[in-house]
Structures are given as C-alpha cells and as structure tokens.
Design a protein around this motif. Structure first.
Motif, PDB file in Angstrom:
ATOM      1  N   CYS A 137       0.901  -1.247  -0.248  1.00  0.00           N
ATOM      2  CA  CYS A 137      -0.038  -0.070  -0.102  1.00  0.00           C
ATOM      3  C   CYS A 137       0.760   1.199   0.031  1.00  0.00           C
ATOM      4  CB  CYS A 137      -0.757  -0.150   1.273  1.00  0.00           C
ATOM      5  SG  CYS A 137      -2.374  -1.156   1.341  1.00  0.00           S
ATOM      6  N   TYR A 138       2.013   1.287   0.895  1.00  0.00           N
ATOM      7  CA  TYR A 138       2.919   2.285   0.964  1.00  0.00           C
ATOM      8  C   TYR A 138       3.453   2.520  -0.289  1.00  0.00           C
ATOM      9  CZ  TYR A 138       6.706   5.225   2.454  1.00  0.00           C
ATOM     10  OH  TYR A 138       7.653   6.144   2.559  1.00  0.00           O
ATOM     11  N   LYS A 139       3.923   1.590  -1.083  1.00  0.00           N
ATOM     12  CA  LYS A 139       4.715   1.686  -2.333  1.00  0.00           C
ATOM     13  C   LYS A 139       3.571   2.431  -3.265  1.00  0.00           C
ATOM     14  CE  LYS A 139       7.567  -1.300  -2.962  1.00  0.00           C
ATOM     15  NZ  LYS A 139       8.447  -2.632  -3.027  1.00  0.00           N
ATOM     16  N   ALA A 140       2.165   1.862  -3.507  1.00  0.00           N
ATOM     17  CA  ALA A 140       1.438   2.189  -4.224  1.00  0.00           C
ATOM     18  C   ALA A 140       0.896   3.891  -4.066  1.00  0.00           C
ATOM     19  CB  ALA A 140       0.050   1.345  -4.360  1.00  0.00           C
ATOM     20  N   ARG A 141       0.788   4.030  -3.003  1.00  0.00           N
ATOM     21  CA  ARG A 141       0.436   5.457  -2.568  1.00  0.00           C
ATOM     22  C   ARG A 141       1.568   6.292  -2.978  1.00  0.00           C
ATOM     23  NH1 ARG A 141      -0.016   7.204   3.416  1.00  0.00           N
ATOM     24  NH2 ARG A 141       2.346   7.104   3.032  1.00  0.00           N
ATOM     25  N   ASN A 142       2.584   6.020  -2.701  1.00  0.00           N
ATOM     26  CA  ASN A 142       3.889   6.986  -2.927  1.00  0.00           C
ATOM     27  C   ASN A 142       4.030   7.163  -4.356  1.00  0.00           C
ATOM     28  OD1 ASN A 142       4.637   7.903  -0.875  1.00  0.00           O
ATOM     29  ND2 ASN A 142       6.586   6.832  -0.565  1.00  0.00           N
ATOM     30  N   MET A 143       3.594   5.952  -5.328  1.00  0.00           N
ATOM     31  CA  MET A 143       3.605   6.364  -6.861  1.00  0.00           C
ATOM     32  C   MET A 143       2.271   6.805  -7.312  1.00  0.00           C
ATOM     33  SD  MET A 143       4.905   2.472  -7.993  1.00  0.00           S
ATOM     34  CE  MET A 143       5.241   3.145  -9.596  1.00  0.00           C
TER      35      MET A 143
ATOM     36  N   ARG B  62      -5.886   2.915   5.725  1.00  0.00           N
ATOM     37  CA  ARG B  62      -4.828   3.692   6.547  1.00  0.00           C
ATOM     38  C   ARG B  62      -3.673   4.224   5.612  1.00  0.00           C
ATOM     39  NH1 ARG B  62      -1.641   0.642   9.556  1.00  0.00           N
ATOM     40  NH2 ARG B  62      -2.913  -1.321   9.263  1.00  0.00           N
ATOM     41  N   PHE B  63      -3.899   3.933   4.449  1.00  0.00           N
ATOM     42  CA  PHE B  63      -2.848   4.427   3.371  1.00  0.00           C
ATOM     43  C   PHE B  63      -3.375   5.484   2.445  1.00  0.00           C
ATOM     44  CE2 PHE B  63      -0.404   0.884   5.255  1.00  0.00           C
ATOM     45  CZ  PHE B  63       0.799   1.481   5.395  1.00  0.00           C
ATOM     46  N   PHE B  64      -4.529   5.300   2.066  1.00  0.00           N
ATOM     47  CA  PHE B  64      -5.283   5.987   1.079  1.00  0.00           C
ATOM     48  C   PHE B  64      -6.236   6.951   1.545  1.00  0.00           C
ATOM     49  CE2 PHE B  64      -3.400   2.310  -1.038  1.00  0.00           C
ATOM     50  CZ  PHE B  64      -2.820   2.828  -2.221  1.00  0.00           C
TER      51      PHE B  64
END
Lengths: 89, 513, 235
Positions: free
Chosen positions: C208-214, C232-234
């Motif tokens: 999730c962290y990776k996808a949000r950061n991208m 929690r991430f988006f």
C-alpha cells in the motif's frame, strides 16, 4: 417453456442452493425441498413459494424440481431456479 | 405465572418441583446459609485406594434415586462419566440423577440409560450439541433436565438445592491418599475448578485417575481431606478430545470485522485503560475481539489487572506479553493454558463458585470490566438465548453466560447478524438464558445496538462515529435478507428447566412439535 | 457521486455468501466479478445471481461495480444486456482496448435508452492487464466520458509478459508508473493491483505504501480483511 432435459444449477456451498430440474412425465409441478430442520420449520414455506413463483414467472408448467438448500436467501433461490430451467430447455 | 422476563412458567413442574420464578437479575441477594456436610472421618492407617470402579460402587453404597456428579474438564475426551455409569447400569440401579458440570457428544451412552430409566434426571451447566442434547429435547428423560450456570451450580450445591451423594472426580494425577491435580499425566487438563464444590459438599468423593503418583501429588488442586476413595483406571480421557472446540482467532473476514467494531466500541466506551479486566470466550470471533483489544492496549500502553474465564493459549500470550498482570482460570482450553497454569503463579485457578456464584461474598465476575459473549439469538429486550436453536432443539447451556453478564460493567454480545438464513435478532428469543437487563451492547457486522438502559455508552459510541443503530433496526436489516421466520410450534411437555444463576427459573424448554 | 477512490473489494459473482457479506467491510466500491472468479460453465448462473443480488441487497453505501467478461469471450454482451438494466454504478471492462470500450459504450447507450436511464450514467472502468493496454493506456482511459478510472491488474499482466510476480513488485514498477501517469493526467481514479496474500498484513502495508507513493488513488482488495489497512494508506 418446456423442460426437455435434466439440468442443475447452484451448489452445496454455505448460503447456496442446488436446484436439479427434469421433465415431469406425470405433468404439473413436483417439488422436493431438502434443508436443515431449523430452516425448514421457519422458512420452508417461503422457500417453496419463491421456487414456485419463479417457475410460474418463466411460464413452465411441467417440471420436477429437487432443491437441496444450504441456507440460501431468496435472491439466490430465484437465480438458481432460473439458471437450472434455462439450462434444461 | 409470568416471570420478570415475561415467560409463562408453571408454578409447579412435575419432576422438578415448586418453581421460584425469576424476579430480576439483582432481586435475590442477602443473607444466605451454606448446607452442612455429612462425612465419614478417616482414621490413621486406613487405605483409600480401591481396585476398580465396581468396588467403588459397592463401597459408596450407591442406591436407586441417588445423585452422582462429574466435572467436564476433560470435555469431549472424558471417559470417566461413561465408565462410572456403565458400572451403575450393570448393577441394575435406576432413577439415577446425573449432575454433570458439562455433557459432550462422547457421553452418548447416557441416551440408552435415559431410555431404560437408569438415568431419570440430569443437571448440567454446559452441554454441547449432540446425542444427549437431542435426547433431552425429544423428551427421553423422565424428569426435565435442569440447566444451570457455572456460578449457579456451586450456588445450588452450597445452599443445599443440589445435594450430591457421590462425586466422581476425573483426576489427571492423584496419589493413593486422595490428593488430586489436573496438570500432570496423559490426560492433563489444567484447573479442576468445576469439581471444587462437589469435592467439598458431596457425601462421598471418589478420585478416578489413570496416573497414580507417589504421595503427595503436588501441585495439589483438590486436597486429601475432601476425598474418600481413589480408584485407578486404564485411561480417564483422550487428550485429543480435551482440546476441543475452536481455540484459534478466526480468519473469517466477517468475524474479524465484528471483532474490530467490538474492540473500537469497548475503547470508545472507555474500558480500555490501566487496571482493566477482561474475559472472552474461546470461539473464533470472541478470540478475535481479544486480538483487536490487544492491539489497542499495546498502542495505548495499557496494562490490565486480569483476564478471566476459560483460558486459551491466546490469553496466555497476552499475560506473557505483559498486557495483563494475572489470569483467573476456571478451565483450560488447550495445552498451552495447562502449562501456563502449572508453571506461572500469576496464572491462578478459580473455582466455579469463586468465578460466578451470586450468593457468596463476591464472585470474580463482579470484578469484571468487559465481558465478550456469544448468542444463538437475542431479542428486542436484549434477552439472550444460548440454550436452544431457533427450532427449539437444545444446543447448549448457560455456562458462564449469565454469571459474567450480570457481573461485568460492560457485557457485550458479538455475533453475526444472520447465521446462514437464520436471523439472530428476534422479536422474542426461543429460550431466555441471560436477561436483557444484564446485556449492554450487541455488536454485529452491520451495526451496533446499545441497550437503552445504557445511555452513557450510547452517547460515547455515537460520539466516536461508530455505526450505532437501534436493535429494532438491526432486526429489520436481518429480516430484509432472511425474511420473517415462522413461529415454531411446541408441545406442552417441559423437557428442561432453565435456572438463572440465583436458582430462580428464567425459562423452560418445551418439546418442539 | 460517491467515489471508489481508495478501495474496491472483489467478490465472486457466483458466491451467494460473498455477495451477501460484501457490503460490511466499508470499502468505497465493491466489484461483483463475473470474469476471473467464474468458470465458463457457470457464467450464466453467476450472471443471474449478480442480477438478483443487485435487486436484493442494500448496496447503497458503496459504488457497485460489475466486472463483465470481455466481448471477445462471447459472454460479455449477455453480461451487459442483463446487468446494465440493474443500474450498477459502473461496469469493469477486462482486457481493455479503445475499440472494446467503444462497442460497450454503444451497447450501454442502447440499454440506457430502453430503460429510461439518463444517458451516460453507467460508468466504465477499464482493466489494464495486457501489454497492449499498457502501451495505449492514455488512449484507453480517454476513449469514453464514462470512464472514471482504471484498474491495474498485475496478475493479468504476468501472462502477457511471462514475468514472475513477487510480493515486492519490482517487476511491475513500469506498469504501475504508466497507469498512474495516464490516470493522474486526466484526474481519474487509479486503482492498484490487489495484494494476493490476504494473511500477510505486513506485506499488504508495504505494498500500500509503495502504491500510494507512486500516486495511485487506491487499491483493490481480494478479501474484506484488507480494507482497513488499505484505508490507512489512501485518503
């Protein structure tokens, strides 16, 4: 609509119902419903009603139906009956 | 007459006696007396070790109409009840009253004894679905079965309501002079809490063991001064059956969803704080609540005072993690709990009486902050049924349900809103086990309902943005999916009497048509 | 209009239990799947089940998306014919191409007219899961005003690319970047591929962290247990 062969739809998974249909040589609608006792006692009539309504809605006059219920809700029963009949015509 | 939960109960029930109707969960406190005990004192030099169950049956002078008792710490692995009852049946005795703390499918031979009139009465506080429960439902027992709670049974014994002639205590380890423990041996089961009242109050007490050890059998759970005889058998139980039932956190997404909302509600209601006390059942969803509560406790750095109840390895992990200082254990559900009880002094046993007896000087349930409960059905008055399925078939007994609900500051029922096609929220439950006045909150996957008596909680949950609805709304949501269930028909025959923890009758089970 | 920005939960269109439970996890959108989750011989039965479910359940708190079969599979047209009439929020189109979108658009125009549904009200979400779709992703997401976002299905890509999927997802770095850029340029939702191990919460968090950061706006889930983590991430 005329039932020309045996067919089935649905499954024996939880919340599903297995509907097996076949031609009824004696004519008319013959329905056999099997489920847990606790469901039959409280919802047996309702389940039967839903099956019969769907059969009528599809214009089927002569049919044998064996329904093995595993806690299906009305919407599932409607869908499985229709699928079984469509497969059998 | 109608009792305080609106149930129609006869004033007198054949085979049970005069009915004291349930008057309310807190209507029955005050001055109490304990029954006196008749015993035969043991002279120095006397032996207690007997060669066989048959010899025991002779020695204790068992007669028609007597009451024999058993505990259920060996759960579905228990051999002792069957061994003793077979010996009794062989003698041609009849009209025996079996006072077992729990009955499991393994006790199927009881059904034959019921049919033959060898067993005519059963008192029980826990029963799992199976042949005996079915036979009781079908009316094979001459007298109505008597369902009690875990706290209600020791209350009945201590008050004299339930007199035990001979207590047979399955003993995972015993010495020849009658010291017993539950933690060693091939059938180790942990605490022996449910047998404590029996050992103190029964006329005769017999330790049945498959693991006779040199004197003394430390660490001792039941001491020699309460035990008349010791008998050795090949095996008292199957260890695989002892660890029965669900003792793992569920992976079911809906169960986890319920657990998450439940933990959020407990937190929002203000109960996750230092010194908190907590109890949950061993079911998958109940344990999942413990897992979610654990997360919040860790985040907040909270240390609780104690966790209680039937104990699983999961609760032991929480103790070892420093989340609770102590455990009060009435029953070990798995071997990790057994080992912890044996090795960790912070893991304490509590007798059934100490756990939930309403008529002692304060049971541990009175010190509970949060209790997580299950339900087969719950109704618009928050009354809970855990005794019968919605078709009237006996599925269980109170266990600690109504004891903990009465004692805990927050008694929370967690359940799926529908089970298969069956709605869980009903207009009226089939059988009342636990009165709605002791239930504070219902948590389902489709919303939370708060008992109108707990406006304080309602306000806090709404303020926290939790999905609070009325219990009527939840019922409607369920019935939109399942349809309205047709009422079940019953005969007039009463097959079981459901006692509240104080010994009053909260409901009866009639035989379904 | 509600939006399925943060999360969509896939459920099999042939599982009565999953269709019943789908709304309880609080996802922004649910995807009732007639494609991957349903065997060819059950397509007819699942289609009817989804139709009945749409009439029966209260899915009003979320965007209801139905993943139909591609037109080339021979099932897609019947899917649209039956399902569009139940007015789902959107249809998800597998193996997307601008040509297929155009054909589906025609079909939808016709059904909307017949049913008296306002024209263009049923949205489309193309699935980017082929090398072709990846190359032409911007063209695809701008091929119809009905399109409100795209879903990157990395599992689908593996077949086309012969790649080995890993939890770390290095192999889909370029695919992710390309989908995000196309969607962000057009202010559309960009939904990342699901994390396939639903027992691995930590792995999901990293993903999730990776996808949000991208730059993805949200992530698909294959299990209700994943929704809270995704949220929690988006935002």
């Amino acid at each position: 609509m005329v039932i020309s062969k045996a067919a089935q739809a649905g499954s024996s998974e939880t919340s599903d119902i297995l509907i097996m249909v076949s031609p009824n040589p004696d004519g008319g609608i013959k329905l056999e419903l099997d489920s847990k006792k606790v469901i039959l006692k409280q919802f047996g009539k309702q389940i039967e009603k839903v099956i019969r309504e769907k059969i009528a809605e599809m214009g089927v006059k002569d049919i044998m139906v064996i329904a093995k219920d595993n806690g299906a809700l009305d919407y599932t029963i409607r869908a499985r009956v229709q699928a079984a009949i469509e497969r059998a015509i | 007459m109608k009792n305080a939960v609106g149930r129609e109960i006869p004033e007198y029930i054949e085979g049970y006696g005069k009915v004291r109707p349930f008057m309310g969960a807190f209507a029955n406190y005050g001055v109490r007396e304990r029954a006196s005990v008749r015993l035969r004192s043991v002279k120095p030099g006397e032996q207690k070790l007997l060669a066989s169950i048959d010899e025991v049956v002779d020695k204790v002078n068992l007669k028609d109409g007597m009451t024999v008792s058993f505990h259920h710490h060996l759960r579905n692995g228990d051999y002792v009840l069957n061994l003793v009852m077979a010996a009794i049946a062989k003698r041609g005795l009849k009209d025996i009253h079996v006072a077992a703390t729990g009955i499991f499918p393994i006790h199927e031979p009881l059904v034959e004894y019921m049919k033959k009139g060898i067993v005519t009465g059963i008192s029980v506080n826990y029963i799992s679905p199976g042949p005996v429960a079915k036979a009781i439902t079908q009316g094979y027992l001459k007298n109505p079965a008597r369902f009690m709670s875990h706290g209600g049974r020791p209350r009945a014994i201590e008050s004299g309501d339930l007199h035990i002639d001979v207590a047979f205590i399955a003993a995972p380890e015993a010495d020849a002079y009658g010291n017993i423990n539950g933690v060693n041996g091939p059938a180790a089961c942990g605490t022996l809490s449910y047998a404590i009242a029996d050992s103190i109050y029964a006329d005769k007490v017999v330790a049945v063991t498959d693991n006779l050890s040199p004197y003394p059998a430390c660490p001792i759970d039941i001491t020699q001064d309460f035990v008349d005889y010791v008998v050795v058998v090949d095996s008292i139980g199957d260890p695989n059956g002892i660890v029965s039932g669900t003792t793992k956190v569920t992976k079911d997404p809906v169960g986890l969803r319920i657990a998450k909302i439940a933990a959020q509600a407990i937190d929002a209601a203000g109960y996750i704080k230092n010194e908190m006390s907590f109890q949950t059942g061993a079911g998958g969803t109940s344990l999942a609540v413990a897992a979610e509560v654990r997360k919040i406790m860790k985040e907040k750095g909270v240390v609780g005072s104690f966790a209680a109840g039937g104990v699983t390895g999961y609760i032991v992990d929480m103790l070892n993690d420093g989340l609770f200082r102590n455990i009060f254990d009435v029953q070990c559900f798995d071997l990790k709990a057994v080992a912890s009880y044996r090795d960790n002094p912070r893991h304490q046993a509590m007798s059934g009486s100490l756990y939930g007896n309403p008529h002692d000087k304060g049971a541990i349930v009175n010190n509970l902050d949060v209790m997580i409960l299950g339900a087969t059905e719950i109704d618009l008055d928050f009354n809970v049924n855990v005794v019968t399925g919605s078709d009237g078939t006996i599925m269980g007994a109170s266990g600690g349900h109504n004891d903990t609900a009465a004692g805990a500051k927050l008694a929370m029922v967690v359940t799926n809103l529908t089970k298969g096609r069956l709605p869980v929220v009903k207009e009226k439950v089939t059988t009342v086990t636990t009165p709605g006045e002791t239930i504070d909150v219902l948590v389902t996957e489709r919303g939370i309902a708060v008992n109108p008596r707990r406006q304080d909680i309602q306000e806090k949950l709404v303020a926290a943005g939790l999905p609070v609805k009325s219990i009527e709304e939840l019922k409607e949501t369920a019935e939109k999916m399942t349809g309205k269930p047709e009422p079940i028909e019953f005969t007039d025959k009463i097959v079981a009497v459901v006692e509240y923890r104080d010994g009053t009758v909260i409901d009866v089970v009639r035989q379904p048509k | 209009m509600r939006q399925y920005r943060k999360s969509i939960l896939f459920v099999s269109g042939n599982s009565p239990k999953m269709l019943q439970d789908a709304p309880v996890f609080g996802s922004d959108g649910i995807v009732l799947d007639l494609e991957e989750a349903v065997a060819p011989e059950e397509k007819d039965s699942a289609r009817l089940l989804v139709k009945e479910a749409l009439r029966f359940f209260d899915y009003s708190d979320m965007d209801v998306i139905v993943r139909i079969n591609s037109l080339s599979s021979g099932f897609g047209e019947k899917d649209i014919e039956l399902i569009a009439r139940e007015r789902p929020f959107a249809l998800m189109v597998p193996k997307a191409s601008a040509e297929q979108i155009a054909q589906i658009e025609n079909k939808l125009d016709q059904v909307e007219k017949e049913e008296g549904i306002p024209a263009g009200s049923i949205k489309l979400i193309p699935v980017i899961e082929t090398a072709y779709a990846l190359q032409y992703v911007h063209q695809i997401v701008t091929s119809s005003p009905r399109i409100t976002g795209a879903f990157l299905n990395a599992e689908g890509l593996t077949a086309d690319f012969g790649m080995q999927r890993t939890k770390e997802g290095e192999e889909i770095l370029y695919a992710r970047s390309r989908v995000v850029v196309a969607c962000r340029a057009e202010k559309l939702n960009a939904i990342d591929t699901p994390f396939m191990d639903s027992d691995d919460y930590e792995g999901l968090e990293k993903d999730c962290y990776k996808a949000r950061n991208m730059g993805f706006t949200g992530k698909a889930a294959i299990d209700g247990r994943q929704i809270d983590t995704i949220h929690r991430f988006f935002s």
